[in-house]
Scaffold this motif. Structure first.
Motif, PDB file in Angstrom:
ATOM      1  N   PHE A 226       0.805  -1.210   0.000  1.00  0.00           N
ATOM      2  CA  PHE A 226       0.000   0.000   0.000  1.00  0.00           C
ATOM      3  C   PHE A 226       0.844   1.270   0.000  1.00  0.00           C
ATOM      4  O   PHE A 226       0.398   2.333   0.429  1.00  0.00           O
ATOM      5  CB  PHE A 226      -0.971   0.009   1.186  1.00  0.00           C
ATOM      6  CG  PHE A 226      -1.852  -1.209   1.245  1.00  0.00           C
ATOM      7  CD1 PHE A 226      -2.843  -1.415   0.297  1.00  0.00           C
ATOM      8  CD2 PHE A 226      -1.669  -2.166   2.240  1.00  0.00           C
ATOM      9  CE1 PHE A 226      -3.643  -2.545   0.331  1.00  0.00           C
ATOM     10  CE2 PHE A 226      -2.478  -3.298   2.284  1.00  0.00           C
ATOM     11  CZ  PHE A 226      -3.472  -3.489   1.332  1.00  0.00           C
ATOM     12  N   GLY A 227       2.079   1.166  -0.491  1.00  0.00           N
ATOM     13  CA  GLY A 227       2.913   2.348  -0.667  1.00  0.00           C
ATOM     14  C   GLY A 227       3.494   2.924   0.606  1.00  0.00           C
ATOM     15  O   GLY A 227       3.982   4.063   0.604  1.00  0.00           O
ATOM     16  N   ILE A 228       3.486   2.172   1.711  1.00  0.00           N
ATOM     17  CA  ILE A 228       4.049   2.662   2.965  1.00  0.00           C
ATOM     18  C   ILE A 228       5.571   2.753   2.843  1.00  0.00           C
ATOM     19  O   ILE A 228       6.223   1.860   2.305  1.00  0.00           O
ATOM     20  CB  ILE A 228       3.659   1.736   4.138  1.00  0.00           C
ATOM     21  CG1 ILE A 228       2.146   1.705   4.306  1.00  0.00           C
ATOM     22  CG2 ILE A 228       4.329   2.184   5.422  1.00  0.00           C
ATOM     23  CD1 ILE A 228       1.528   3.054   4.595  1.00  0.00           C
ATOM     24  N   SER A 229       6.152   3.830   3.355  1.00  0.00           N
ATOM     25  CA  SER A 229       7.593   4.025   3.277  1.00  0.00           C
ATOM     26  C   SER A 229       8.314   3.184   4.322  1.00  0.00           C
ATOM     27  O   SER A 229       7.908   3.159   5.490  1.00  0.00           O
ATOM     28  CB  SER A 229       7.939   5.502   3.497  1.00  0.00           C
ATOM     29  OG  SER A 229       7.345   6.311   2.498  1.00  0.00           O
ATOM     30  N   PRO A 230       9.398   2.498   3.954  1.00  0.00           N
ATOM     31  CA  PRO A 230      10.157   1.706   4.934  1.00  0.00           C
ATOM     32  C   PRO A 230      10.824   2.599   5.974  1.00  0.00           C
ATOM     33  O   PRO A 230      11.294   3.701   5.655  1.00  0.00           O
ATOM     34  CB  PRO A 230      11.203   0.998   4.071  1.00  0.00           C
ATOM     35  CG  PRO A 230      10.709   1.094   2.665  1.00  0.00           C
ATOM     36  CD  PRO A 230       9.934   2.363   2.592  1.00  0.00           C
ATOM     37  N   THR A 231      10.875   2.117   7.203  1.00  0.00           N
ATOM     38  CA  THR A 231      11.547   2.853   8.274  1.00  0.00           C
ATOM     39  C   THR A 231      12.579   1.999   9.009  1.00  0.00           C
ATOM     40  O   THR A 231      13.367   2.541   9.781  1.00  0.00           O
ATOM     41  CB  THR A 231      10.524   3.385   9.303  1.00  0.00           C
ATOM     42  OG1 THR A 231       9.734   2.287   9.803  1.00  0.00           O
ATOM     43  CG2 THR A 231       9.603   4.415   8.662  1.00  0.00           C
ATOM     44  N   SER A 232      12.587   0.686   8.795  1.00  0.00           N
ATOM     45  CA  SER A 232      13.561  -0.165   9.477  1.00  0.00           C
ATOM     46  C   SER A 232      13.802  -1.429   8.669  1.00  0.00           C
ATOM     47  O   SER A 232      12.959  -1.849   7.866  1.00  0.00           O
ATOM     48  CB  SER A 232      13.090  -0.531  10.889  1.00  0.00           C
ATOM     49  OG  SER A 232      11.908  -1.308  10.844  1.00  0.00           O
ATOM     50  N   VAL A 233      14.967  -2.030   8.902  1.00  0.00           N
ATOM     51  CA  VAL A 233      15.308  -3.310   8.277  1.00  0.00           C
ATOM     52  C   VAL A 233      16.066  -4.134   9.309  1.00  0.00           C
ATOM     53  O   VAL A 233      16.918  -3.611  10.035  1.00  0.00           O
ATOM     54  CB  VAL A 233      16.141  -3.103   6.988  1.00  0.00           C
ATOM     55  CG1 VAL A 233      17.412  -2.314   7.255  1.00  0.00           C
ATOM     56  CG2 VAL A 233      16.463  -4.449   6.335  1.00  0.00           C
ATOM     57  N   TYR A 234      15.750  -5.436   9.387  1.00  0.00           N
ATOM     58  CA  TYR A 234      16.373  -6.294  10.389  1.00  0.00           C
ATOM     59  C   TYR A 234      16.245  -7.748   9.942  1.00  0.00           C
ATOM     60  O   TYR A 234      15.510  -8.075   8.998  1.00  0.00           O
ATOM     61  CB  TYR A 234      15.728  -6.096  11.761  1.00  0.00           C
ATOM     62  CG  TYR A 234      14.229  -6.291  11.790  1.00  0.00           C
ATOM     63  CD1 TYR A 234      13.658  -7.528  12.078  1.00  0.00           C
ATOM     64  CD2 TYR A 234      13.363  -5.227  11.518  1.00  0.00           C
ATOM     65  CE1 TYR A 234      12.283  -7.708  12.095  1.00  0.00           C
ATOM     66  CE2 TYR A 234      11.990  -5.393  11.532  1.00  0.00           C
ATOM     67  CZ  TYR A 234      11.452  -6.628  11.825  1.00  0.00           C
ATOM     68  OH  TYR A 234      10.088  -6.803  11.832  1.00  0.00           O
ATOM     69  N   ALA A 235      16.971  -8.634  10.634  1.00  0.00           N
ATOM     70  CA  ALA A 235      16.895 -10.066  10.367  1.00  0.00           C
ATOM     71  C   ALA A 235      16.000 -10.719  11.396  1.00  0.00           C
ATOM     72  O   ALA A 235      16.047 -10.392  12.583  1.00  0.00           O
ATOM     73  CB  ALA A 235      18.286 -10.691  10.394  1.00  0.00           C
ATOM     74  N   GLU A 236      15.178 -11.669  10.939  1.00  0.00           N
ATOM     75  CA  GLU A 236      14.275 -12.380  11.842  1.00  0.00           C
ATOM     76  C   GLU A 236      13.931 -13.735  11.240  1.00  0.00           C
ATOM     77  O   GLU A 236      13.466 -13.820  10.102  1.00  0.00           O
ATOM     78  CB  GLU A 236      12.998 -11.573  12.065  1.00  0.00           C
ATOM     79  CG  GLU A 236      11.995 -12.226  13.002  1.00  0.00           C
ATOM     80  CD  GLU A 236      10.728 -11.400  13.144  1.00  0.00           C
ATOM     81  OE1 GLU A 236      10.562 -10.747  14.199  1.00  0.00           O
ATOM     82  OE2 GLU A 236       9.916 -11.389  12.194  1.00  0.00           O
ATOM     83  N   GLY A 237      14.160 -14.794  11.999  1.00  0.00           N
ATOM     84  CA  GLY A 237      13.761 -16.124  11.562  1.00  0.00           C
ATOM     85  C   GLY A 237      14.327 -16.547  10.218  1.00  0.00           C
ATOM     86  O   GLY A 237      13.633 -17.165   9.421  1.00  0.00           O
ATOM     87  N   GLY A 238      15.592 -16.218   9.958  1.00  0.00           N
ATOM     88  CA  GLY A 238      16.204 -16.608   8.695  1.00  0.00           C
ATOM     89  C   GLY A 238      15.763 -15.764   7.511  1.00  0.00           C
ATOM     90  O   GLY A 238      15.974 -16.160   6.362  1.00  0.00           O
ATOM     91  N   GLN A 239      15.159 -14.611   7.764  1.00  0.00           N
ATOM     92  CA  GLN A 239      14.684 -13.722   6.711  1.00  0.00           C
ATOM     93  C   GLN A 239      15.190 -12.303   6.957  1.00  0.00           C
ATOM     94  O   GLN A 239      15.508 -11.926   8.079  1.00  0.00           O
ATOM     95  CB  GLN A 239      13.157 -13.700   6.663  1.00  0.00           C
ATOM     96  CG  GLN A 239      12.509 -15.048   6.384  1.00  0.00           C
ATOM     97  CD  GLN A 239      10.996 -14.976   6.507  1.00  0.00           C
ATOM     98  OE1 GLN A 239      10.460 -14.309   7.390  1.00  0.00           O
ATOM     99  NE2 GLN A 239      10.302 -15.675   5.620  1.00  0.00           N
ATOM    100  N   ILE A 240      15.238 -11.523   5.888  1.00  0.00           N
ATOM    101  CA  ILE A 240      15.455 -10.086   5.984  1.00  0.00           C
ATOM    102  C   ILE A 240      14.081  -9.422   5.955  1.00  0.00           C
ATOM    103  O   ILE A 240      13.285  -9.686   5.049  1.00  0.00           O
ATOM    104  CB  ILE A 240      16.327  -9.562   4.839  1.00  0.00           C
ATOM    105  CG1 ILE A 240      17.685 -10.269   4.826  1.00  0.00           C
ATOM    106  CG2 ILE A 240      16.500  -8.044   4.960  1.00  0.00           C
ATOM    107  CD1 ILE A 240      18.516 -10.056   6.060  1.00  0.00           C
ATOM    108  N   VAL A 241      13.791  -8.584   6.940  1.00  0.00           N
ATOM    109  CA  VAL A 241      12.483  -7.945   7.064  1.00  0.00           C
ATOM    110  C   VAL A 241      12.636  -6.443   6.893  1.00  0.00           C
ATOM    111  O   VAL A 241      13.454  -5.810   7.577  1.00  0.00           O
ATOM    112  CB  VAL A 241      11.830  -8.244   8.427  1.00  0.00           C
ATOM    113  CG1 VAL A 241      10.432  -7.634   8.492  1.00  0.00           C
ATOM    114  CG2 VAL A 241      11.766  -9.745   8.676  1.00  0.00           C
ATOM    115  N   ILE A 242      11.856  -5.885   5.972  1.00  0.00           N
ATOM    116  CA  ILE A 242      11.816  -4.440   5.754  1.00  0.00           C
ATOM    117  C   ILE A 242      10.440  -3.967   6.205  1.00  0.00           C
ATOM    118  O   ILE A 242       9.423  -4.522   5.779  1.00  0.00           O
ATOM    119  CB  ILE A 242      12.049  -4.096   4.271  1.00  0.00           C
ATOM    120  CG1 ILE A 242      13.311  -4.788   3.755  1.00  0.00           C
ATOM    121  CG2 ILE A 242      12.150  -2.587   4.066  1.00  0.00           C
ATOM    122  CD1 ILE A 242      13.407  -4.862   2.254  1.00  0.00           C
TER     123      ILE A 242
END
Length: 259
Positions: A226-242
Motif C-alpha cells: 500500500f505504498g508505505i515508506s520503509p523505516t527499518s530493516v532487520y533479520a528475523e527467523g532466517g529472513q530479511i524484514v523491511i
C-alpha cells in the motif's frame, strides 16, 4: 430442563457457525479483491481478528486485520512475502459482505516485506545462503556471547559457500543492514567465527575484501504494501524484514502492490 439446555446449546452452535461462517466469507471477499487488484499469483491470507465477528460488522469497525501474500515477485529479488497489519479498520458491513469494498480507512497500518534466505541467496548468487542474527552481546562488560544484552539492530550473520581463491568454501560473515529511503544495503564488514558460523579456518587478509564483497549488495527500492515508506530493516527467523508504518491512513485494496 434437559430440553431447554439442549435447545440453548443448539442455538449457541448455530450462532457460532453463523459468526465464523460470515467472518470466513468476508475474509474471502477481501482476499479476492486484493488478488485481483494487486495482480497476485494466489489469494492472500486474510484474517479478521476479534470475536464475535458479527458485533464488529454491525459496528463497521474491526480491531485488527492481518494480510499475508506469499511468492510475490519483484524486479530485484525473485520473490518476497508481503504482510500488512491493519488496526482500527472502518468498513460498512454491507460493503464487506457484497465485496464492493475498495477504500479502507484505519487508525494504523504496519507493512512488511520478508525476503527469505533462499531468494536472497539467488540474488547474491550464493545458493546455500543462510541468514541468522548474532548472539546477544553481554551487557555486564565481560564480553563474549550469550549474555543478557540485546543484539545490535541491523546486525546479521550470513553464511554460504563462495569461492575463496581457487576453492569453494563455507564462509560466515557479519554484515550490516542499512536503509536509505526504500533502498536496502547489505554490507559485509568482517569474517565471523561465532556459534552461528560455519567457517573453521582463517582466510588470508589479502582475500578478505573479495570474500566480503560477495556478501555485499544493494536491493533497490523495496516497496512496502500500500505504498508505505520503509523505516527499518532487520533479520528475523532466517529472513530479511523491511518494515514501515503509518497512522490515520486510507488505503485502496487494489494498491497492495504499487508501482
Amino acid at each position: 430442563m434437559r430440553k431447554l439446555i439442549v435447545g440453548l446449546v443448539f442455538v449457541l452452535a448455530l450462532a457460532l457457525a453463523a459468526d465464523f461462517g460470515t467472518a470466513a466469507y468476508s475474509e474471502y471477499r477481501v482476499s479476492r479483491a486484493l488478488r485481483d487488484g494487486g495482480d497476485l499469483v494466489s489469494d492472500p491470507q486474510v484474517t479478521i481478528h476479534g470475536f464475535p465477528f458479527l458485533t464488529q460488522a454491525a459496528d463497521g469497525r474491526y480491531g485488527r486485520v492481518e494480510i499475508r501474500a506469499q511468492d510475490v515477485p519483484t524486479d530485484y529479488v525473485e520473490k518476497t512475502t508481503i504482510e500488512a497489519t491493519l488496526r482500527g479498520v472502518r468498513i460498512p458491513a454491507s460493503d464487506l459482505l457484497d465485496g464492493s469494498v475498495r477504500t479502507v480507512p484505519m487508525d494504523q497500518l504496519d507493512a512488511r516485506v520478508r525476503i527469505d534466505a533462499t531468494d536472497l541467496g539467488r540474488f547474491l548468487e550464493i545458493p546455500d545462503l543462510q541468514v541468522s542474527t548474532p548472539p546477544a552481546d553481554r551487557s555486564d562488560g565481560t564480553g563474549g556471547s550469550g549474555g543478557s544484552g540485546e543484539t545490535t539492530a541491523g546486525a546479521v550473520v550470513l553464511t554460504g559457500t563462495v569461492p575463496v581463491g581457487p576453492l569453494n568454501t563455507a564462509v560466515s560473515v557479519t554484515a550490516e543492514l542499512r536503509l536509505d529511503g526504500g533502498t536496502v544495503s547489505i554490507v559485509a564488514s568482517d569474517l565471523y567465527f561465532g556459534p552461528e558460523g560455519q567457517a573453521d579456518f582463517t582466510i588470508p587478509d589479502f582475500l578478505k575484501p573479495a570474500v566480503l564483497g560477495l556478501f555485499t549488495r544493494t536491493i533497490d527500492e523495496q516497496q512496502l504494501p500500500f505504498g508505505i515508506s520503509p523505516t527499518s530493516v532487520y533479520a528475523e527467523g532466517g529472513q530479511i524484514v523491511i518494515e514501515g508504518s503509518a497512522e490515520d491512513v486510507t488505503i485502496e485494496l487494489d494498491e497492495i502492490r504499487t508501482p
